[in-house]
Design an enzyme around this catalytic site. Structure first.
Site, PDB file in Angstrom:
ATOM      1  CG  HIS A 141       1.754   6.030   4.816  1.00 45.85           C
ATOM      2  ND1 HIS A 141       0.342   6.530   5.082  1.00 45.85           N
ATOM      3  CD2 HIS A 141       1.986   5.681   5.889  1.00 45.85           C
ATOM      4  CE1 HIS A 141      -0.034   5.990   6.400  1.00 45.85           C
ATOM      5  NE2 HIS A 141       0.915   5.266   6.727  1.00 45.85           N
ATOM      6  CD  GLU A 156      -7.054  -0.088   0.872  1.00 47.90           C
ATOM      7  OE1 GLU A 156      -7.236   0.903   1.571  1.00 47.90           O
ATOM      8  OE2 GLU A 156      -6.158  -0.853   1.252  1.00 47.90           O
ATOM      9  CB  THR A 178      -9.390   2.024   7.084  1.00 48.86           C
ATOM     10  OG1 THR A 178      -9.020   2.625   5.507  1.00 48.86           O
ATOM     11  CG2 THR A 178     -10.605   1.350   6.842  1.00 48.86           C
ATOM     12  CG  ASN A 180      -1.861   1.200   1.472  1.00 50.76           C
ATOM     13  OD1 ASN A 180      -1.412   2.318   1.107  1.00 50.76           O
ATOM     14  ND2 ASN A 180      -3.202   0.782   1.695  1.00 50.76           N
ATOM     15  CG  HIS A 231      -5.660  -1.581   9.441  1.00 50.71           C
ATOM     16  ND1 HIS A 231      -5.182  -0.971  10.455  1.00 50.71           N
ATOM     17  CD2 HIS A 231      -5.834  -0.687   8.726  1.00 50.71           C
ATOM     18  CE1 HIS A 231      -5.263   0.577  10.349  1.00 50.71           C
ATOM     19  NE2 HIS A 231      -5.937   0.639   9.218  1.00 50.71           N
ATOM     20  NE  ARG A 274      -7.810  11.636   4.986  1.00 50.38           N
ATOM     21  CZ  ARG A 274      -8.328  11.035   6.195  1.00 50.38           C
ATOM     22  NH1 ARG A 274      -7.556  10.439   6.778  1.00 50.38           N
ATOM     23  NH2 ARG A 274      -9.414  11.620   6.617  1.00 50.38           N
ATOM     24  CG  HIS A 317      -8.609   4.367   0.607  1.00 47.82           C
ATOM     25  ND1 HIS A 317      -8.690   4.328   2.021  1.00 47.82           N
ATOM     26  CD2 HIS A 317      -9.561   4.859   0.109  1.00 47.82           C
ATOM     27  CE1 HIS A 317     -10.107   4.491   1.995  1.00 47.82           C
ATOM     28  NE2 HIS A 317     -10.546   4.677   1.149  1.00 47.82           N
ATOM     29  CD  GLU A 370      -7.214  -5.852   3.159  1.00 52.15           C
ATOM     30  OE1 GLU A 370      -7.442  -5.779   1.935  1.00 52.15           O
ATOM     31  OE2 GLU A 370      -6.660  -5.368   3.949  1.00 52.15           O
ATOM     32  NE  ARG A 398      -9.517   9.146   3.611  1.00 55.66           N
ATOM     33  CZ  ARG A 398      -9.934   8.283   4.779  1.00 55.66           C
ATOM     34  NH1 ARG A 398      -9.395   7.394   4.892  1.00 55.66           N
ATOM     35  NH2 ARG A 398     -11.019   8.773   5.262  1.00 55.66           N
TER      36      ARG A 398
HETATM   37  N1  PXP Z   1      -5.853  -2.752   4.203  1.00 52.25           N
HETATM   38  C1  PXP Z   1      -6.881  -1.818   4.321  1.00 52.25           C
HETATM   39  C2  PXP Z   1      -8.081  -2.275   3.622  1.00 52.25           C
HETATM   40  C3  PXP Z   1      -6.399  -0.582   4.586  1.00 52.25           C
HETATM   41  O1  PXP Z   1      -7.517   0.405   4.711  1.00 52.25           O
HETATM   42  C4  PXP Z   1      -5.196  -0.448   4.952  1.00 52.25           C
HETATM   43  C5  PXP Z   1      -4.712   1.161   5.434  1.00 52.25           C
HETATM   44  O2  PXP Z   1      -4.784   1.931   4.420  1.00 52.25           O
HETATM   45  C6  PXP Z   1      -4.177  -1.462   4.919  1.00 52.25           C
HETATM   46  C7  PXP Z   1      -4.546  -2.945   4.536  1.00 52.25           C
HETATM   47  C8  PXP Z   1      -2.725  -1.181   5.422  1.00 52.25           C
HETATM   48  O3  PXP Z   1      -2.528  -0.836   6.831  1.00 52.25           O
HETATM   49  P1  PXP Z   1      -1.232  -0.495   7.297  1.00 52.25           P
HETATM   50  O4  PXP Z   1      -0.990   0.780   6.576  1.00 52.25           O
HETATM   51  O5  PXP Z   1      -1.214  -0.292   8.754  1.00 52.25           O
HETATM   52  O6  PXP Z   1      -0.307  -1.538   6.722  1.00 52.25           O
END
Ligand code: PXP
Length: 242
Positions: free
Chosen positions: A10, A70, A101, A7, A195, A49, A43, A151, A45
């Site tokens: 960031h 996402e 999330t 992901n 997550h 953001r 993601h 997931e 949004r």
């Molecule tokens: N899966 C989903 C559905 C998420 O919303 C997120 C956070 O954006 C992640 C995985 C990844 O989480 P983390 O950044 O804590 O690894």
């Protein structure tokens, strides 16, 4: 052996801090793939953001593994997804005031909204995954829908794993993930998780039977700032594939 979805939200967060063009999530995706990522997750949004529409468009052209988008159950974003057709869409809850999330999708409470978005995405040929807490009430509600994957939200497990010495709690959270996973297997959905997973807590989740995909963002991008994206991804990939 689970696949690794990286992901890169960031990276876009850092760029948006200055409303500029760098660092570019597209470059991060290329490096993540070179490091062994099996997929790239973003993601988009409603409040834009971090990831922007341009990122989705360009990544759609440049990601050569698979793109997992996402999104909330929001018509505007669902339609955009149907036009651009990422390989996979993961429906997530979305609240404007949240930092990230928080909690899984309330499919039991919002079954019609979730069904409408999931059906529309599937009609467009996109695999649909739902981001759910390891909660039987939510999983049973999801079983009323046509979906391809679930997931599991690993946030509570990750918190328990951080609490030093709280092994009982960590084991209880893992057991709950395992029970939810058994239900997912029975439904013949692909099993995903994500997550809060990091280099210290990921191995027991990766070891759950039939785990197919792990989506990890914060830990990998944080390490990438210090050691580079390719190395950060390779180190995570090594951990999840043993
Ligand atoms: N899966 C989903 C559905 C998420 O919303 C997120 C956070 O954006 C992640 C995985 C990844 O989480 P983390 O950044 O804590 O690894």
């Amino acid at each position: 052996m689970p696949e690794l979805g990286v992901n890169i939200d960031h990276v876009a967060t850092l760029r948006q801090a200055r409303q500029t063009y760098e660092p570019d999530p597209v470059a991060a995706a290329v490096l993540a793939e070179l490091g062994g990522a099996d997929g790239i997750t973003i993601h988009l949004r409603e409040d834009r953001r971090h990831i922007q529409d341009r990122d989705l468009r360009v990544l759609r052209e440049t990601v050569h593994t698979r793109l997992n988008l996402e999104l909330g159950c929001v018509d505007e974003i669902v339609e955009l997804a149907c036009r651009l057709r990422p390989e996979q869409a993961t429906l997530v809850p979305e609240r404007r005031e949240e930092v990230t999330t928080e909690g899984g999708l309330d499919v039991a409470g919002r079954q019609d909204d979730v069904r409408k978005s999931a059906d529309r995405l599937r009609e467009a040929g996109i695999r649909v995954s739902l981001f759910l807490d390891p909660d039987m009430r939510q999983l049973e509600a999801a079983a009323q829908l046509e979906i391809d994957a679930v997931e599991l939200h690993t946030g509570r497990y990750a918190l328990a794993a951080e609490a030093s010495g709280d092994e009982t709690n960590r084991q209880a959270e893992l057991a709950q993930l395992a029970e939810a996973s058994a239900f997912i297997r029975k439904q013949r959905w692909a099993l995903h998780a994500g997550h809060g997973l990091n280099y210290r807590n990921v191995v027991p989740v990766a070891a759950i039977q039939d785990m197919f995909e792990l989506n990890i963002g914060h830990a990998i991008v944080s390490r990438a700032v210090l050691v580079g994206m390719e190395r950060a991804v390779r180190e995570m990939k090594t951990l999840v594939t043993v």
